[in-house]
Each structure stands twice: as structure tokens, then as C-alpha cells.
Design a protein around this motif. Structure first.
Motif, PDB file in Angstrom:
ATOM      1  N   TYR A  72       0.948  -1.151  -0.079  1.00 20.57           N
ATOM      2  CA  TYR A  72       0.049   0.008  -0.075  1.00 20.57           C
ATOM      3  C   TYR A  72       0.833   1.328   0.103  1.00 20.57           C
ATOM      4  CZ  TYR A  72      -3.532   3.248   1.528  1.00 20.57           C
ATOM      5  OH  TYR A  72      -4.165   4.710   1.233  1.00 20.57           O
ATOM      6  N   ASP A  73       1.985   1.230   0.959  1.00 18.57           N
ATOM      7  CA  ASP A  73       2.804   2.362   0.956  1.00 18.57           C
ATOM      8  C   ASP A  73       3.515   2.677  -0.403  1.00 18.57           C
ATOM      9  OD1 ASP A  73       2.153   2.628   3.506  1.00 18.57           O
ATOM     10  OD2 ASP A  73       4.033   1.950   4.343  1.00 18.57           O
ATOM     11  N   TYR A  74       3.954   1.567  -0.984  1.00 14.65           N
ATOM     12  CA  TYR A  74       4.457   1.837  -2.353  1.00 14.65           C
ATOM     13  C   TYR A  74       3.628   2.619  -3.502  1.00 14.65           C
ATOM     14  CZ  TYR A  74       9.337   0.528  -1.167  1.00 14.65           C
ATOM     15  OH  TYR A  74      10.640   0.573  -0.594  1.00 14.65           O
ATOM     16  N   ALA A  75       2.513   1.819  -3.398  1.00 13.87           N
ATOM     17  CA  ALA A  75       1.573   2.224  -4.356  1.00 13.87           C
ATOM     18  C   ALA A  75       0.948   3.594  -4.035  1.00 13.87           C
ATOM     19  CB  ALA A  75       0.248   1.124  -4.349  1.00 13.87           C
ATOM     20  N   ALA A  76       0.834   3.966  -2.807  1.00 10.73           N
ATOM     21  CA  ALA A  76       0.447   5.237  -2.695  1.00 10.73           C
ATOM     22  C   ALA A  76       1.434   6.314  -2.953  1.00 10.73           C
ATOM     23  CB  ALA A  76      -0.052   5.665  -1.081  1.00 10.73           C
ATOM     24  N   ASP A  77       2.626   6.051  -2.722  1.00  9.07           N
ATOM     25  CA  ASP A  77       3.759   6.869  -3.051  1.00  9.07           C
ATOM     26  C   ASP A  77       3.840   7.149  -4.673  1.00  9.07           C
ATOM     27  OD1 ASP A  77       6.469   8.001  -2.191  1.00  9.07           O
ATOM     28  OD2 ASP A  77       7.224   6.743  -3.946  1.00  9.07           O
ATOM     29  N   GLY A  78       3.681   6.108  -5.367  1.00 10.58           N
ATOM     30  CA  GLY A  78       3.633   6.045  -6.990  1.00 10.58           C
ATOM     31  C   GLY A  78       2.517   7.029  -7.556  1.00 10.58           C
ATOM     32  N   LEU A  79       1.471   6.746  -6.812  1.00  5.57           N
ATOM     33  CA  LEU A  79       0.357   7.473  -7.246  1.00  5.57           C
ATOM     34  C   LEU A  79       0.584   9.053  -6.696  1.00  5.57           C
ATOM     35  CD1 LEU A  79      -3.095   7.532  -7.749  1.00  5.57           C
ATOM     36  CD2 LEU A  79      -3.216   7.497  -5.160  1.00  5.57           C
ATOM     37  N   LYS A  80       0.969   9.369  -5.621  1.00 11.70           N
ATOM     38  CA  LYS A  80       1.256  10.815  -5.231  1.00 11.70           C
ATOM     39  C   LYS A  80       2.220  11.641  -5.776  1.00 11.70           C
ATOM     40  CE  LYS A  80      -2.154  11.008  -1.872  1.00 11.70           C
ATOM     41  NZ  LYS A  80      -3.280  11.927  -1.848  1.00 11.70           N
ATOM     42  N   ARG A  81       3.224  10.723  -6.322  1.00  9.98           N
ATOM     43  CA  ARG A  81       4.363  11.238  -7.256  1.00  9.98           C
ATOM     44  C   ARG A  81       3.838  11.767  -8.557  1.00  9.98           C
ATOM     45  NH1 ARG A  81       8.437   8.234  -8.904  1.00  9.98           N
ATOM     46  NH2 ARG A  81       7.767   6.157  -7.946  1.00  9.98           N
ATOM     47  N   ALA A  82       2.874  10.718  -8.958  1.00 11.53           N
ATOM     48  CA  ALA A  82       2.486  11.157 -10.477  1.00 11.53           C
ATOM     49  C   ALA A  82       1.358  12.233 -10.496  1.00 11.53           C
ATOM     50  CB  ALA A  82       1.752   9.843 -11.079  1.00 11.53           C
ATOM     51  N   LEU A  83       0.706  12.220  -9.480  1.00  6.21           N
ATOM     52  CA  LEU A  83      -0.443  13.146  -9.440  1.00  6.21           C
ATOM     53  C   LEU A  83      -0.944  13.422  -7.883  1.00  6.21           C
ATOM     54  CD1 LEU A  83      -2.891  14.776 -10.593  1.00  6.21           C
ATOM     55  CD2 LEU A  83      -4.230  12.950 -10.311  1.00  6.21           C
ATOM     56  N   PRO A  84      -0.101  14.555  -7.290  1.00  2.69           N
ATOM     57  CA  PRO A  84      -0.200  14.560  -5.607  1.00  2.69           C
ATOM     58  C   PRO A  84      -1.437  14.873  -5.287  1.00  2.69           C
ATOM     59  CG  PRO A  84       1.643  15.961  -6.819  1.00  2.69           C
ATOM     60  CD  PRO A  84       0.743  15.575  -7.783  1.00  2.69           C
ATOM     61  N   THR A  85      -2.458  15.331  -6.087  1.00  2.00           N
ATOM     62  CA  THR A  85      -3.991  15.582  -5.540  1.00  2.00           C
ATOM     63  C   THR A  85      -4.629  14.504  -5.808  1.00  2.00           C
ATOM     64  OG1 THR A  85      -4.266  16.542  -7.874  1.00  2.00           O
ATOM     65  CG2 THR A  85      -3.859  18.075  -5.971  1.00  2.00           C
ATOM     66  N   ALA A  86      -4.226  13.164  -6.232  1.00  2.00           N
ATOM     67  CA  ALA A  86      -4.908  11.904  -6.227  1.00  2.00           C
ATOM     68  C   ALA A  86      -5.584  11.502  -4.843  1.00  2.00           C
ATOM     69  CB  ALA A  86      -4.073  11.010  -7.105  1.00  2.00           C
ATOM     70  N   LYS A  87      -6.567  10.829  -4.860  1.00  2.00           N
ATOM     71  CA  LYS A  87      -6.932  10.371  -3.777  1.00  2.00           C
ATOM     72  C   LYS A  87      -6.891   8.686  -3.575  1.00  2.00           C
ATOM     73  CE  LYS A  87     -10.681  12.632  -4.674  1.00  2.00           C
ATOM     74  NZ  LYS A  87     -12.138  13.383  -4.841  1.00  2.00           N
ATOM     75  N   ILE A  88      -6.452   8.392  -2.424  1.00  6.63           N
ATOM     76  CA  ILE A  88      -6.371   6.718  -2.350  1.00  6.63           C
ATOM     77  C   ILE A  88      -6.774   6.382  -1.089  1.00  6.63           C
ATOM     78  CG2 ILE A  88      -3.936   7.010  -1.227  1.00  6.63           C
ATOM     79  CD1 ILE A  88      -3.072   4.395  -2.890  1.00  6.63           C
ATOM     80  N   GLY A  89      -7.360   5.137  -0.955  1.00  9.01           N
ATOM     81  CA  GLY A  89      -7.925   4.759   0.496  1.00  9.01           C
ATOM     82  C   GLY A  89      -7.787   3.075   0.540  1.00  9.01           C
ATOM     83  N   GLY A  90      -8.295   2.685   1.555  1.00  9.01           N
ATOM     84  CA  GLY A  90      -8.566   1.234   1.690  1.00  9.01           C
ATOM     85  C   GLY A  90      -9.049   0.890   3.206  1.00  9.01           C
ATOM     86  N   ALA A  91      -9.190  -0.515   3.331  1.00  5.01           N
ATOM     87  CA  ALA A  91      -8.455  -1.571   2.601  1.00  5.01           C
ATOM     88  C   ALA A  91      -9.454  -2.472   1.985  1.00  5.01           C
ATOM     89  CB  ALA A  91      -7.740  -2.231   3.741  1.00  5.01           C
ATOM     90  N   ASN A  92     -10.810  -2.080   1.803  1.00  2.00           N
ATOM     91  CA  ASN A  92     -11.703  -2.979   1.484  1.00  2.00           C
ATOM     92  C   ASN A  92     -11.828  -4.368   2.009  1.00  2.00           C
ATOM     93  OD1 ASN A  92     -13.898  -1.681  -0.005  1.00  2.00           O
ATOM     94  ND2 ASN A  92     -12.694  -1.762  -1.985  1.00  2.00           N
ATOM     95  N   VAL A  93     -11.936  -4.271   3.373  1.00  2.00           N
ATOM     96  CA  VAL A  93     -11.748  -5.651   4.130  1.00  2.00           C
ATOM     97  C   VAL A  93     -13.128  -6.326   3.670  1.00  2.00           C
ATOM     98  CG1 VAL A  93      -9.927  -4.908   5.670  1.00  2.00           C
ATOM     99  CG2 VAL A  93     -12.456  -4.624   6.276  1.00  2.00           C
ATOM    100  N   THR A  94     -13.008  -7.576   4.056  1.00  2.00           N
ATOM    101  CA  THR A  94     -14.387  -8.497   4.163  1.00  2.00           C
ATOM    102  C   THR A  94     -15.162  -7.947   5.210  1.00  2.00           C
ATOM    103  OG1 THR A  94     -13.160 -10.094   5.671  1.00  2.00           O
ATOM    104  CG2 THR A  94     -13.153 -10.617   3.113  1.00  2.00           C
ATOM    105  N   GLY A  95     -16.500  -8.549   5.287  1.00  2.00           N
ATOM    106  CA  GLY A  95     -17.362  -7.977   5.879  1.00  2.00           C
ATOM    107  C   GLY A  95     -16.999  -7.750   7.644  1.00  2.00           C
ATOM    108  N   GLY A  96     -16.340  -9.155   7.944  1.00  2.00           N
ATOM    109  CA  GLY A  96     -15.832  -9.228   9.212  1.00  2.00           C
ATOM    110  C   GLY A  96     -14.613  -9.066   9.595  1.00  2.00           C
ATOM    111  N   GLY A  97     -13.793  -8.360   8.688  1.00  2.00           N
ATOM    112  CA  GLY A  97     -12.340  -7.734   8.789  1.00  2.00           C
ATOM    113  C   GLY A  97     -12.074  -6.530   9.633  1.00  2.00           C
TER     114      GLY A  97
END
Length: 379
Positions: free
Chosen positions: A45-70
Motif C-alpha cells: 500500500y505504501d509503495y502504491a500510494a507513493d507512486g500515485l502521489k508522485r504522478a498526481l499529488p492531488t490524487a485520492k487513495i484509500g483502503g482496505a476494502n476488507v471483508t465484512g467481518g474484517g
């Protein structure tokens, strides 16, 4: 890879468009789709977020889309984003622009009858909301229920999973009305900034008619559940208070679902500048028919003396292509004339015609079990 992918998207769709998107990493990392450790997912997640924000600092990212009981996994993920050392930067914290999770019910077949469990889905929402709300740093953060459904397997038809027979008819549509109302109630209770809840439904091509997959249409013919979303689409403005002497309270549902002898006859209402609307449902977890209920609707404080009143209905006889298909003999190769009839039957049906009437006049209607009505007032 993420950096290059985001750059490509900006070049193709434009900066303003990509800025409006929410990006996520992986899906249900607490479940079967992620084979690594929890720490390895946080690193991803950290590496993906870093790549995203370097390409577009104003881009929005979140998570973690866990299962219902997670809930425990989501809690650990939030802790990482807020308080842990970032695997890329070495600093404290990782970008978190939205929190995402899943919520699922759990239908079963009991003595030959499908019995839903709206409690299970609402408990998933309740548990994850509780985790999010304990962090003051997340106040007003957008929350997205990435999958919000009566159960977990969209591609499991009713031939292999008979409990999924609810999907074709009015069980699914009335469940959706009743569950969304409680979703709003939980959202208010925890003061959550709910951005949306995704009905994780698909299109299954070249499959038998009404095979019981989790879809909103079958072979291009709309199912009753889609008409509930059409009803929601006509509800404008803000929600307003409604009360019903036959509506299960939220705590009762979280405790024991909707299983008592009487059905849940509830309502959700909205009002805008020149229009108001009320959705009324008659729901029960057991997939059974029963005696219709007489409903009296009393409106208070409508701002004009005369309104134009319109009713739309989803039940066994209205906005229901499934019942029409069964009356045709359940054809698996319907001809063009039959398909045209089914397509028309799948649309949201108006009951009668719009009528002008006094705004203080009570509305009387008979609502069958699993029926949903939308009452619309315009002035």
C-alpha cells in the motif's frame, strides 16, 4: 508501475477527471486474495500510494476494502496509515483519503424456504463504523462500502446455491429498501461521511434466463431490484423524519434480524424545494407470501395546499419481469414478442395516473408482503 499507470491516466483522461477518482490497492487483503502477511500488504500500500502521489499529488487513495467481518484488519490498517513508519518515506503515516470496507448478509434455506439475514450485513456496517469513529483524525473522512450485498458470492447461481433464489423476485427488492434505510440510520448514529455503498452486481452474458446470479438484469431484462434504485433516484433533497408503528427498531434488527411474526413496514422520506417523496416497504427475512397490510400515510407540514400525487410500485404484479416470465412458462428461448413484453414489465411502473389533491389528505394503500411503494408529491 503505479506511477506510470497514473501518468498514463492523466494524459488520457485529464488531470481534473483523475483527481475525482478514488484509488484502492488490492481487494479483501484479509481474505483469500492476499497470500502475504499483513505487514507485506501495508508495504504494498505504501509503495502504491507513493507512486500515485508522485504522478498526481492531488490524487485520492484509500483502503482496505476488507471483508465484512474484517474489523480487526481494518483497525490495523488505519493504525498503520496514521501512526506507523512508512515503508517508502521512513516518516510516520501513509496517505489515507478514504476508508473502505465490505458488508454482507447471510441467507440460508430453512425447511425449503429462503431466510435472509439482514442483521449480518448491518452488523458488518456497525462494526466497521465503530472502528472508524474511534479515530478523531478520521472525522469527516469519506467512507465507501466497496461491496454491500445480501450475501457474498455474485457468481453463485441458485442451481448451485438455492439460498440465492431470492435474487430474481421481490425478496431482493424489498430487502434492498429495508436495508438501505438502516444503513442511513447507522450512518447518522456514528456521524459517518458515507460517500456511497456499491451494490456488487454484475452482468452475466450468455447465461440462462433468471439463473439467480447477483445481477440487476438477466439477458437485458431488468429485475425488480433495479426498480428500487430507480425509486431512490427520484428521491431528491434531504431526508426528513418518518415514524411507523410497524417498523422494527435498529437495535432489534442488530440483535435478532427481522424474524418476528409481523413484517417490517417502514418508510424513508425526502424533501426538496418543490417535491417530496416517501419509500414504503413491507419486508420480512422469510421468503413467504402473506396477507397484505393496509397502510395509512399522514404527511405533516407540506408547504402548499395542493399537490400532484404519484405512486410507483414494485410487487408481484408491478415492475416485475420475473413473475411475467414465469407466467409465460419460464421460456429459455423467448421470441422477440415475449422479450418486448418482458422488457416492458421490467420497468418501474406507475400506479394509475398522477392526481391533484389536498396536501392534508391521508394516503391509504394496501401493500403486499415484499412490496415497495414510492409516493411522490410535487407542487
Amino acid at each position: 508501475m503505479v506511477y506510470e499507470w497514473v501518468k498514463h491516466c492523466v494524459a488520457r483522461y485529464g488531470k481534473a477527471e483523475v483527481e475525482s477518482w478514488y484509488w484502492e490497492v488490492w481487494n479483501e487483503p484479509d481474505g483469500a486474495y492476499w497470500k502475504g502477511t499483513r505487514s507485506e500488504f501495508f508495504k504494498l500500500y505504501d509503495y502504491a500510494a507513493d507512486g500515485l502521489k508522485r504522478a498526481l499529488p492531488t490524487a485520492k487513495i484509500g483502503g482496505a476494502n476488507v471483508t465484512g467481518g474484517g474489523t480487526k484488519y481494518l483497525d490495523a490498517f488505519i493504525q498503520h496509515c496514521l501512526n506507523d513508519t512508512n515503508y517508502v518515506t521512513g516518516k510516520i503515516g501513509s496517505p489515507l483519503d478514504a476508508v473502505l470496507f465490505h458488508a454482507k448478509g447471510s441467507p440460508k434455506v430453512v425447511d425449503g424456504t429462503v431466510v435472509m439475514d439482514v442483521r449480518a450485513q448491518l452488523r458488518n456496517i456497525h462494526g466497521n463504523y465503530k472502528i472508524i469513529s474511534k479515530y478523531p483524525q478520521l472525522k469527516n473522512i469519506p467512507v465507501i462500502i466497496g461491496e454491500s450485498d445480501p450475501e457474498g458470492c455474485a457468481a453463485c447461481g441458485m442451481s448451485t446455491n438455492p439460498e440465492n433464489a431470492y435474487r430474481n423476485g421481490t425478496m431482493y427488492s424489498s430487502y434492498t429498501a429495508a436495508s438501505f434505510a438502516r444503513l442511513y440510520e447507522l450512518t447518522d448514529q456514528y456521524n459517518i461521511n458515507l460517500l456511497g455503498a456499491v451494490t456488487w452486481s454484475f452482468e452475466f452474458e450468455n447465461q440462462p434466463w433468471f439463473a439467480g446470479f447477483r445481477d440487476l438484469a438477466t439477458n437485458g431484462v431488468d429485475k425488480p431490484v433495479l426498480n428500487i434504485f430507480r425509486m431512490f433516484g427520484q428521491m431528491k433533497g434531504n431526508r426528513v423524519e418518518t415514524t411507523s408503528n410497524r417498523m422494527y427498531n435498529l437495535n432489534s434488527i442488530l440483535d435478532s434480524s427481522i424474524r418476528k411474526p409481523q413484517t417490517d413496514v417502514g418508510a424513508l422520506a425526502t424533501k426538496a424545494e418543490r417535491t417530496a417523496a416517501m419509500m414504503i416497504w413491507n419486508y420480512h427475512d422469510e421468503d413467504k407470501t402473506g396477507i397484505p397490510d393496509s397502510v395509512r400515510v399522514i404527511f405533516k407540514k407540506l408547504p402548499v395546499k395542493t399537490i400532484t400525487f404519484t405512486e410507483y410500485r414494485v410487487d408481484a404484479y408491478n415492475s416485475n419481469a420475473y413473475e411475467v416470465w414465469k407466467k409465460m412458462g419460464s421460456p429459455q428461448n423467448p421470441d422477440a414478442r415475449q422479450i418486448a413484453i418482458l422488457e416492458k414489465a421490467g420497468q418501474l411502473k406507475m400506479i394509475g395516473k398522477p392526481v391533484k389533491q389536498n396536501s392534508s389528505k391521508n394516503i391509504e394503500l394496501v401493500l403486499p408482503r415484499q412490496g415497495v411503494s414510492l409516493l411522490k408529491m410535487d407542487w
